[in-house]
Design a protein around this motif. Structure first.
Motif, PDB file in Angstrom:
ATOM      1  N   TYR A 415      -0.444   3.533 -30.919  1.00  0.00           N
ATOM      2  CA  TYR A 415      -0.024   3.227 -29.558  1.00  0.00           C
ATOM      3  C   TYR A 415       1.308   3.862 -29.137  1.00  0.00           C
ATOM      4  O   TYR A 415       1.608   3.910 -27.947  1.00  0.00           O
ATOM      5  N   LEU A 416       2.114   4.319 -30.075  1.00  0.00           N
ATOM      6  CA  LEU A 416       3.448   4.802 -29.710  1.00  0.00           C
ATOM      7  C   LEU A 416       3.554   6.313 -29.669  1.00  0.00           C
ATOM      8  O   LEU A 416       4.645   6.861 -29.673  1.00  0.00           O
ATOM      9  N   SER A 417       2.430   6.970 -29.642  1.00  0.00           N
ATOM     10  CA  SER A 417       2.406   8.415 -29.425  1.00  0.00           C
ATOM     11  C   SER A 417       1.389   8.686 -28.325  1.00  0.00           C
ATOM     12  O   SER A 417       0.220   8.323 -28.439  1.00  0.00           O
ATOM     13  N   PHE A 418       1.864   9.309 -27.249  1.00  0.00           N
ATOM     14  CA  PHE A 418       1.006   9.507 -26.086  1.00  0.00           C
ATOM     15  C   PHE A 418       1.074  10.963 -25.633  1.00  0.00           C
ATOM     16  O   PHE A 418       2.151  11.495 -25.366  1.00  0.00           O
ATOM     17  N   ASP A 419      -0.088  11.598 -25.589  1.00  0.00           N
ATOM     18  CA  ASP A 419      -0.191  12.979 -25.128  1.00  0.00           C
ATOM     19  C   ASP A 419      -0.815  12.981 -23.731  1.00  0.00           C
ATOM     20  O   ASP A 419      -2.019  12.777 -23.577  1.00  0.00           O
ATOM     21  N   PRO A 420       0.004  13.219 -22.679  1.00  0.00           N
ATOM     22  CA  PRO A 420      -0.506  13.149 -21.301  1.00  0.00           C
ATOM     23  C   PRO A 420      -1.033  14.478 -20.770  1.00  0.00           C
ATOM     24  O   PRO A 420      -1.343  14.582 -19.582  1.00  0.00           O
ATOM     25  N   ASN A 421      -1.118  15.496 -21.627  1.00  0.00           N
ATOM     26  CA  ASN A 421      -1.436  16.839 -21.125  1.00  0.00           C
ATOM     27  C   ASN A 421      -2.801  16.925 -20.454  1.00  0.00           C
ATOM     28  O   ASN A 421      -2.974  17.663 -19.479  1.00  0.00           O
ATOM     29  N   LYS A 422      -3.772  16.177 -20.959  1.00  0.00           N
ATOM     30  CA  LYS A 422      -5.090  16.192 -20.332  1.00  0.00           C
ATOM     31  C   LYS A 422      -5.020  15.611 -18.925  1.00  0.00           C
ATOM     32  O   LYS A 422      -5.600  16.165 -17.980  1.00  0.00           O
ATOM     33  N   GLU A 423      -4.284  14.486 -18.788  1.00  0.00           N
ATOM     34  CA  GLU A 423      -4.134  13.869 -17.466  1.00  0.00           C
ATOM     35  C   GLU A 423      -3.348  14.778 -16.528  1.00  0.00           C
ATOM     36  O   GLU A 423      -3.646  14.866 -15.328  1.00  0.00           O
ATOM     37  N   ILE A 424      -2.339  15.484 -17.077  1.00  0.00           N
ATOM     38  CA  ILE A 424      -1.542  16.399 -16.260  1.00  0.00           C
ATOM     39  C   ILE A 424      -2.403  17.557 -15.760  1.00  0.00           C
ATOM     40  O   ILE A 424      -2.287  17.989 -14.609  1.00  0.00           O
ATOM     41  N   GLU A 425      -3.289  18.061 -16.593  1.00  0.00           N
ATOM     42  CA  GLU A 425      -4.163  19.149 -16.190  1.00  0.00           C
ATOM     43  C   GLU A 425      -5.124  18.695 -15.088  1.00  0.00           C
ATOM     44  O   GLU A 425      -5.389  19.434 -14.131  1.00  0.00           O
ATOM     45  N   LEU A 426      -5.615  17.455 -15.188  1.00  0.00           N
ATOM     46  CA  LEU A 426      -6.476  16.910 -14.134  1.00  0.00           C
ATOM     47  C   LEU A 426      -5.704  16.775 -12.823  1.00  0.00           C
ATOM     48  O   LEU A 426      -6.233  17.050 -11.744  1.00  0.00           O
ATOM     49  N   ALA A 427      -4.438  16.366 -12.931  1.00  0.00           N
ATOM     50  CA  ALA A 427      -3.603  16.248 -11.739  1.00  0.00           C
ATOM     51  C   ALA A 427      -3.385  17.619 -11.103  1.00  0.00           C
ATOM     52  O   ALA A 427      -3.393  17.761  -9.871  1.00  0.00           O
ATOM     53  N   GLU A 449      -1.229  28.603  -4.547  1.00  0.00           N
ATOM     54  CA  GLU A 449      -1.807  28.702  -5.892  1.00  0.00           C
ATOM     55  C   GLU A 449      -0.809  28.117  -6.879  1.00  0.00           C
ATOM     56  O   GLU A 449       0.343  28.567  -6.952  1.00  0.00           O
ATOM     57  N   ILE A 450      -1.227  27.107  -7.618  1.00  0.00           N
ATOM     58  CA  ILE A 450      -0.365  26.455  -8.600  1.00  0.00           C
ATOM     59  C   ILE A 450      -0.587  27.106  -9.960  1.00  0.00           C
ATOM     60  O   ILE A 450      -1.703  27.139 -10.478  1.00  0.00           O
ATOM     61  N   ASN A 451       0.488  27.631 -10.529  1.00  0.00           N
ATOM     62  CA  ASN A 451       0.385  28.276 -11.845  1.00  0.00           C
ATOM     63  C   ASN A 451       0.592  27.280 -12.977  1.00  0.00           C
ATOM     64  O   ASN A 451      -0.167  27.258 -13.943  1.00  0.00           O
ATOM     65  N   THR A 452       1.656  26.479 -12.892  1.00  0.00           N
ATOM     66  CA  THR A 452       1.938  25.492 -13.933  1.00  0.00           C
ATOM     67  C   THR A 452       2.253  24.145 -13.302  1.00  0.00           C
ATOM     68  O   THR A 452       2.793  24.060 -12.197  1.00  0.00           O
ATOM     69  N   PHE A 453       1.901  23.092 -14.009  1.00  0.00           N
ATOM     70  CA  PHE A 453       2.194  21.720 -13.589  1.00  0.00           C
ATOM     71  C   PHE A 453       2.378  20.919 -14.876  1.00  0.00           C
ATOM     72  O   PHE A 453       1.438  20.733 -15.640  1.00  0.00           O
ATOM     73  N   LYS A 454       3.605  20.469 -15.142  1.00  0.00           N
ATOM     74  CA  LYS A 454       3.861  19.859 -16.440  1.00  0.00           C
ATOM     75  C   LYS A 454       5.018  18.870 -16.367  1.00  0.00           C
ATOM     76  O   LYS A 454       5.859  18.920 -15.467  1.00  0.00           O
ATOM     77  N   LEU A 455       5.044  17.972 -17.347  1.00  0.00           N
ATOM     78  CA  LEU A 455       6.175  17.057 -17.520  1.00  0.00           C
ATOM     79  C   LEU A 455       7.268  17.798 -18.284  1.00  0.00           C
ATOM     80  O   LEU A 455       6.989  18.487 -19.260  1.00  0.00           O
ATOM     81  N   VAL A 456       8.509  17.639 -17.829  1.00  0.00           N
ATOM     82  CA  VAL A 456       9.584  18.395 -18.465  1.00  0.00           C
ATOM     83  C   VAL A 456      10.728  17.520 -18.969  1.00  0.00           C
ATOM     84  O   VAL A 456      11.550  17.984 -19.760  1.00  0.00           O
ATOM     85  N   ASP A 457      10.793  16.239 -18.550  1.00  0.00           N
ATOM     86  CA  ASP A 457      11.938  15.446 -18.992  1.00  0.00           C
ATOM     87  C   ASP A 457      11.665  13.960 -18.809  1.00  0.00           C
ATOM     88  O   ASP A 457      10.876  13.555 -17.946  1.00  0.00           O
ATOM     89  N   LEU A 458      12.329  13.150 -19.644  1.00  0.00           N
ATOM     90  CA  LEU A 458      12.300  11.695 -19.542  1.00  0.00           C
ATOM     91  C   LEU A 458      13.709  11.181 -19.767  1.00  0.00           C
ATOM     92  O   LEU A 458      14.375  11.550 -20.738  1.00  0.00           O
ATOM     93  N   LYS A 459      14.181  10.328 -18.846  1.00  0.00           N
ATOM     94  CA  LYS A 459      15.509   9.736 -18.975  1.00  0.00           C
ATOM     95  C   LYS A 459      15.402   8.222 -18.888  1.00  0.00           C
ATOM     96  O   LYS A 459      14.788   7.691 -17.967  1.00  0.00           O
ATOM     97  N   VAL A 460      15.986   7.559 -19.872  1.00  0.00           N
ATOM     98  CA  VAL A 460      16.019   6.102 -19.893  1.00  0.00           C
ATOM     99  C   VAL A 460      17.472   5.665 -19.788  1.00  0.00           C
ATOM    100  O   VAL A 460      18.243   5.787 -20.744  1.00  0.00           O
ATOM    101  N   ASP A 461      17.863   5.190 -18.612  1.00  0.00           N
ATOM    102  CA  ASP A 461      19.223   4.711 -18.384  1.00  0.00           C
ATOM    103  C   ASP A 461      19.238   3.203 -18.310  1.00  0.00           C
ATOM    104  O   ASP A 461      18.190   2.543 -18.347  1.00  0.00           O
ATOM    105  N   THR A 462      20.422   2.648 -18.154  1.00  0.00           N
ATOM    106  CA  THR A 462      20.568   1.185 -18.150  1.00  0.00           C
ATOM    107  C   THR A 462      19.820   0.541 -16.996  1.00  0.00           C
ATOM    108  O   THR A 462      19.191  -0.503 -17.160  1.00  0.00           O
ATOM    109  N   ASN A 463      19.857   1.176 -15.828  1.00  0.00           N
ATOM    110  CA  ASN A 463      19.248   0.577 -14.638  1.00  0.00           C
ATOM    111  C   ASN A 463      17.984   1.295 -14.161  1.00  0.00           C
ATOM    112  O   ASN A 463      17.181   0.712 -13.450  1.00  0.00           O
ATOM    113  N   VAL A 464      17.844   2.564 -14.529  1.00  0.00           N
ATOM    114  CA  VAL A 464      16.774   3.391 -13.968  1.00  0.00           C
ATOM    115  C   VAL A 464      16.068   4.148 -15.078  1.00  0.00           C
ATOM    116  O   VAL A 464      16.696   4.611 -16.035  1.00  0.00           O
TER     117      VAL A 464
END
Length: 481
Positions: A415-427, A449-464
């Motif tokens: 449960y603590l490893s998640f690969d979203p690339n398939k969902e990103i490709e569908l998006a 024409e969209i060439n690339t669409f990908k997740l590039v960063d995740l930030k976990v701050d105290t409030n956001v």
């Protein structure tokens, strides 16, 4: 607002945004082609300038008086002595016929040229003594247009015709009663009348056609909608905010069947989940200036939410829902609460189990993990995971103490490893289907024409908590007949 309107606002208008808490690191670059079909310009010229141009005349007025005052004086003297000669001098006959090629386009800097090659024959004769001359004509003719974008986003065109003839002064040897004269026949003024005057009409029509494309009006049509955050999805309370930074346009370009100019913008874009963000202070469009414009867009889109908003959204979507944990064992969660400190993500939730349909223990699970996003493969991993469990079931508490290590390992593995690339490709496929061809106005279409669409960063701050998506591609506003 429909999704295609959102995409138009983001891609077609090159206006991307953030609010005051969003850093300049997420600055996006959107460069877009505005293209005009070459056939539009070509049809205008063709309607004015035929493929074959002919003219004839008689008399000596075609002689180049600037170079041949002696000849003119001689003709006058002879004419005074011999009226027959004066009459016969009018029998000087000339004619030319010119054919032109199809139009070829080129662009250099802010100037675009529409050029046609001309090729023909000039003939002249003096019937009295059967004297005459014949010469080939060749050269180029066409229209040059300087196109720019004013600081207030208006397309400005300044077109002018041109004519270059290799032999507009044609040499002629004359024998007048034994007197030999050399002169030039100048057909420049005749060609100017036949060709340049026709092209002059075409220039006015071309300038009018270009300037009729009101770039500012199209952008301001959507601009008023950008001052307030745009509700993208009501179910998720998803809001888009927009704040442009600068705008620029490029040299003209000639490619395939189109003439184009590139318009670009640097700006910020941000999506928020939860309460409606504050309105943007967008009083006027940024000035449009000449500068470097690439051939593509590059959007950095952060999606942010507070933990309160995220908890509300999670609980709304899991309320009264059961999930299979193992064969014969189901669980449901209530009152999920996420929070953060020191880049760790903390969670707490009430739970209820259904074991083979007759045991229903309840309890509370508390835990923490450190979210880590692998930018190379786009996979999320929860590191340093740990949890504690409190339950009204003595058996469940005992099982947890005995098998906690195995349970942790199982949760980490499954449960603590998640690969979203398939969902990103569908998006990506979904968004591409929405931006293939969008009608902005009559005869004006946005094609992307969209060439690339990908997740590039995740930030976990105290409030956001914030997730950033990057997309690159190419967009063109196509102007047709």
């Amino acid at each position: 607002m429909k999704l295609n309107k959102i995409i138009i606002s983001v891609i077609a208008l090159n206006i991307i945004s953030s609010n005051s808490t969003y850093s300049e690191e997420s600055l996006s670059k959107l460069d877009i082609n505005i293209s005009l079909k070459k056939s539009i310009v070509e049809n205008i010229i063709n309607s004015q300038l035929p493929y074959t141009i002919e003219d004839t005349g008689s008399g000596t007025e075609i002689f180049n008086s600037n170079k041949n005052n002696i000849l003119g004086t001689g003709l006058n003297l002879l004419g005074a002595i011999d009226k027959k000669f004066a009459q016969s001098s009018e029998s000087f006959i000339w004619a030319y016929k010119i054919n032109r090629s199809p139009i070829v386009f080129n662009a250099n800097g802010q100037e675009v040229g529409a050029t046609t090659n001309i090729d023909g024959q000039f003939k002249a004769s003096w019937n009295r003594d059967k004297q005459g001359t014949e010469m080939k004509l060749n050269g180029t003719a066409g229209i040059k247009s300087i196109v720019s974008v004013s600081p207030d986003w208006k397309l400005v065109a300044n077109s002018s015709p041109f004519l270059n003839i290799s032999n507009d002064n044609i040499p002629l040897d004359l024998n007048l009663y034994g007197l030999k004269f050399k002169t030039d026949i100048n057909i420049g003024s005749s060609l100017e009348k036949s060709i340049s005057s026709k092209l002059q009409k075409a220039t006015k029509e071309i300038d009018s056609k270009i300037e009729s494309f009101n770039l500012r009006e199209i952008i301001e049509k959507y601009w008023s909608n950008l001052k307030e955050p745009i509700l993208v999805n009501k179910d998720y309370n998803l809001w888009l905010t927009i704040n442009p930074k600068s705008a620029r346009y490029s040299d003209l370009i000639s490619f395939n069947e189109d003439l184009g100019i590139k318009v670009g913008a640097d700006a910020n874009l941000h999506l928020y989940i939860g309460e409606k963000p504050a309105n943007q202070n967008l009083n006027s469009l940024p000035e449009m200036n000449f500068g470097f414009v690439d051939d593509s867009f590059n959007i950095n889109l952060p999606i942010s939410t507070t933990y309160n908003n995220l908890n509300e959204l999670i609980n709304k979507n899991i309320s009264d829902k059961e999930f299979n944990l193992y064969s014969g064992i189901k669980y449901s969660a209530q009152n999920v609460a996420l929070s953060s400190d020191n880049s760790n993500l903390n969670f707490e939730t009430n739970f209820k189990l259904s074991v083979f349909g007759f045991l229903n223990p309840t309890g509370v699970i508390k835990g923490s993990l450190k979210p880590n996003f692998n930018k190379e493969n786009g996979v999320f991993v929860g590191e340093n995971f740990d949890y504690s469990l409190e339950s009204n079931s003595i058996i469940l508490n005992v099982i947890n103490k005995i098998f906690k290590r195995s349970i942790k390992n199982s949760i980490i593995k499954n449960y603590l490893s998640f690969d979203p690339n398939k969902e990103i490709e569908l998006a990506k496929v979904f968004i591409q289907s929405k931006v293939n061809d969008i009608e902005l106005d009559k005869n004006i279409h946005l094609q992307s024409e969209i060439n690339t669409f990908k997740l590039v960063d995740l930030k976990v701050d105290t409030n956001v908590i914030s997730l950033t998506v990057n997309t690159t591609g190419k967009s063109t506003i196509q102007i047709t007949e």
